[in-house]
Every structure is written in structure tokens, then in C-alpha cells.
Scaffold this active site. Structure first.
Site, PDB file in Angstrom:
ATOM      1  N   GLU A   1       0.923   3.873   1.825  1.00  0.00           N
ATOM      2  CA  GLU A   1       1.421   4.312   3.136  1.00  0.00           C
ATOM      3  C   GLU A   1       2.596   3.464   3.596  1.00  0.00           C
ATOM      4  O   GLU A   1       3.556   3.986   4.185  1.00  0.00           O
ATOM      5  CB  GLU A   1       0.314   4.204   4.206  1.00  0.00           C
ATOM      6  CG  GLU A   1      -0.939   5.011   3.935  1.00  0.00           C
ATOM      7  CD  GLU A   1      -2.008   4.205   3.221  1.00  0.00           C
ATOM      8  OE1 GLU A   1      -1.681   3.485   2.244  1.00  0.00           O
ATOM      9  OE2 GLU A   1      -3.177   4.286   3.618  1.00  0.00           O
TER      10      GLU A   1
ATOM     11  N   HIS B   1       0.848  -1.191   0.000  1.00  0.00           N
ATOM     12  CA  HIS B   1       0.000   0.000   0.000  1.00  0.00           C
ATOM     13  C   HIS B   1       0.884   1.242   0.000  1.00  0.00           C
ATOM     14  O   HIS B   1       2.028   1.211   0.488  1.00  0.00           O
ATOM     15  CB  HIS B   1      -0.902   0.001   1.243  1.00  0.00           C
ATOM     16  CG  HIS B   1      -2.045  -0.962   1.168  1.00  0.00           C
ATOM     17  ND1 HIS B   1      -3.118  -0.934   2.022  1.00  0.00           N
ATOM     18  CD2 HIS B   1      -2.298  -1.994   0.306  1.00  0.00           C
ATOM     19  CE1 HIS B   1      -3.972  -1.901   1.715  1.00  0.00           C
ATOM     20  NE2 HIS B   1      -3.482  -2.562   0.682  1.00  0.00           N
TER      21      HIS B   1
ATOM     22  N   CYS C   1      -6.076   1.904   5.955  1.00  0.00           N
ATOM     23  CA  CYS C   1      -6.710   0.639   6.387  1.00  0.00           C
ATOM     24  C   CYS C   1      -6.074   0.216   7.718  1.00  0.00           C
ATOM     25  O   CYS C   1      -5.104   0.831   8.172  1.00  0.00           O
ATOM     26  CB  CYS C   1      -6.518  -0.429   5.309  1.00  0.00           C
ATOM     27  SG  CYS C   1      -4.866  -1.185   5.330  1.00  0.00           S
TER      28      CYS C   1
END
Lengths: 166, 166
Positions: free
Chosen positions: A66, A64, A94
Site C-alpha cells: 500500500e 508494504h 495494517c
């Protein structure tokens, strides 16, 4: 979690400046066929890490935006802690990313679109301020929300159209 | 979450075989001054990914054993999904790792020691079977629990002793 509506002008402007760059990273993901999410980490008005979602290209469910930005920032700062750092991301993190941000002891997270399905900075879960966890971080939501949302909606509409043509 | 107490003998034996290897990975972490957690991923009785906690060495708060094992397994299988795979890990996964396992669509997680502070496979959070998330995985706990626990306790005792001497 704080809305961006009541921010002082100078602060809103700074947040917008970095969110535009996070959106550009998300657009890069979009162009490469990835769910369009972009993230960057800033310390003392300097970008120390960037990432965009690469789960498909890297064949890695953990890639992801991040997570890649956190690892990049840790490398830049030679530290596993991102003290005094802010993460800008186009979509609410998430649980995986929010917990990674907790472990990294980040100072604040500024996100664009709310994730009503998986959001872990207040929407579905709250890893940002949870008495069970050993670090809390500030959350500001809604910076360029419409732009971040529109990009995700366009991407998923395009995906559905492609699926429909198969 | 299922306890390992009532497993059929052959299955318990298989789980033990792989947990011993996860413990050996954790020991490698221990010897390198890292919180001793080891993980490996198995598909059709073949190890497809390994990892041990390297947060200190890599200066990266995301470098937990499970995350490294997931990325390694995704690379081995050239897939972002770990369908039909089992993760063996010496300590109950935290929310970051448990959510990563959810994203990877892993089949089951077998862990040794319970993490009463951060465990996210039933102890503090439950990312393994959560109606808000799009994938559920089976959890078996308690394989070689005492050995896994003893190693962690010894490590933290040693750390406290070092701190005390400073």
C-alpha cells in the site's frame, strides 16, 4: 466497513476486475519470496499507482504494497492527496498503511482478506473511521476474499516447511 | 512513556545532543515551507539515518520525517530491522510512523513535543506498547520539548497569517 455481499452487480464486477490485478501483484511478491500482498490505486477507472510488498528485497520494513502504491499514485497525480481515489489491496491494511491512507485523504479502500492480527480497517484497529483523525474513508471488504486468503496461507505454510527443513 | 525529567545527567546530555540535530533537520523543513519535523536514527552512538518532513516537496503524504529516517537507516544497515536503534524526533510520531517503527523493531523513541491531535506513542493512540502488536519499544518524551513546540507553533502561526492575507 461494508461486506461485498450486497453490492450491485456492476460495482462488484468493477471491484473484482481491479482485485484480480491486485492479486497478480501479490503473486509477483510471492514469486520473489515476499509476503504476498498486492495493491493498486484507481481514479476515474484508471490505475494511477501500483505496489507489491517488497520489505525483504528493499530491506525496508515500511515497503508494504500500500505504501508503495500511495507514493506511486502521488507521483502520477502530482498531489499528496488522493481525492476520489480507491485503493484495492489483497489484505486488510495494517495501522501504518491505514494511517498513510488517512493522511492521503483516499476516498475508499477495498480489501480481500481480513487481517485478524494487524488489520486497521476495522479488525484490530480502525483508522478508517475514527473521530480522532481528520479524514474518514469508506471500506469494502471481502472481494475475492478466499483467493487472497489462500495465497497468504500457502505462503506461510511454505515458509514453515522451509524453516522445518533447516 | 517516560518523562525526560528524571534521566541521569549523562543520558540526558546524549539525548539532547541528538535532539539538537533533529531540531536542525526540522529547521530545514521549516525553511522549505514544510511542517517542521526532523528525525534521526542512532545506533551505537552513530547516526544511521536522517529525515525531515517533505510531504509538500515530494507531493507524498507518506513522506514524514520518521518514514524517511527509517528507510535511510534500513539502507545504511542493510536490514529491515532497526534492532538496538533509537529514533530522535521533534514531534510525537503519528499512527503511520509509530506503526512503521513497530514493524522496524526499533529499540526506543525519544521525542520532543507531544502531538495532542495525532500522537501515537501514548497521546491519542499507543503503538509503542500495545498487546495487539508484535513488538514494543521504549518511549522517552520531553527532550527539548519547549524548543520543538515553539518551532511548530511559529510555523502554523505563519501559515495562518499567510492564509489571512490571501
Amino acid at each position: 466497513m461494508h461486506s461485498s455481499d450486497n453490492l450491485p452487480f456492476a460495482l462488484a464486477r468493477t471491484h473484482r476486475k481491479y482485485m484480480i490485478q491486485a492479486i497478480q501483484l501479490a503473486e509477483q511478491a510471492y514469486d520473489e519470496g515476499e509476503v504476498p500482498v498486492g495493491a493498486l490505486i484507481v481514479r476515474n477507472d484508471r490505475i494511477v499507482g501500483k505496489g507489491y510488498n517488497q520489505a525483504e528485497q528493499l530491506n525496508d520494513a515500511t515497503a508494504h504494497a500500500e505504501m508503495l502504491a500511495i507514493s506511486a499514485a502521488c507521483a502520477t497525480l502530482s498531489s499528496k492527496y488522493l481525492t476520489d481515489c480507491s485503493l484495492y489491496v489483497t489484505l486488510e491494511p495494517c495501522p501504518m498503511c491505514a494511517a498513510a491512507l488517512m493522511w492521503s485523504k483516499i476516498d475508499q479502500v477495498i480489501f480481500g482478506a481480513v487481517d485478524a492480527d494487524y488489520g486497521a480497517c476495522g479488525s484490530v484497529f480502525n483508522m478508517a473511521s475514527n473521530a480522532s483523525l481528520n479524514h474518514e474513508f469508506k471500506v469494502i471488504q471481502g472481494i475475492m476474499e478466499k483467493e487472497c486468503e489462500a495465497m497468504l496461507k500457502a505462503f506461510f505454510r511454505e515458509q514453515r516447511d522451509k524453516e522445518g527443513k533447516k
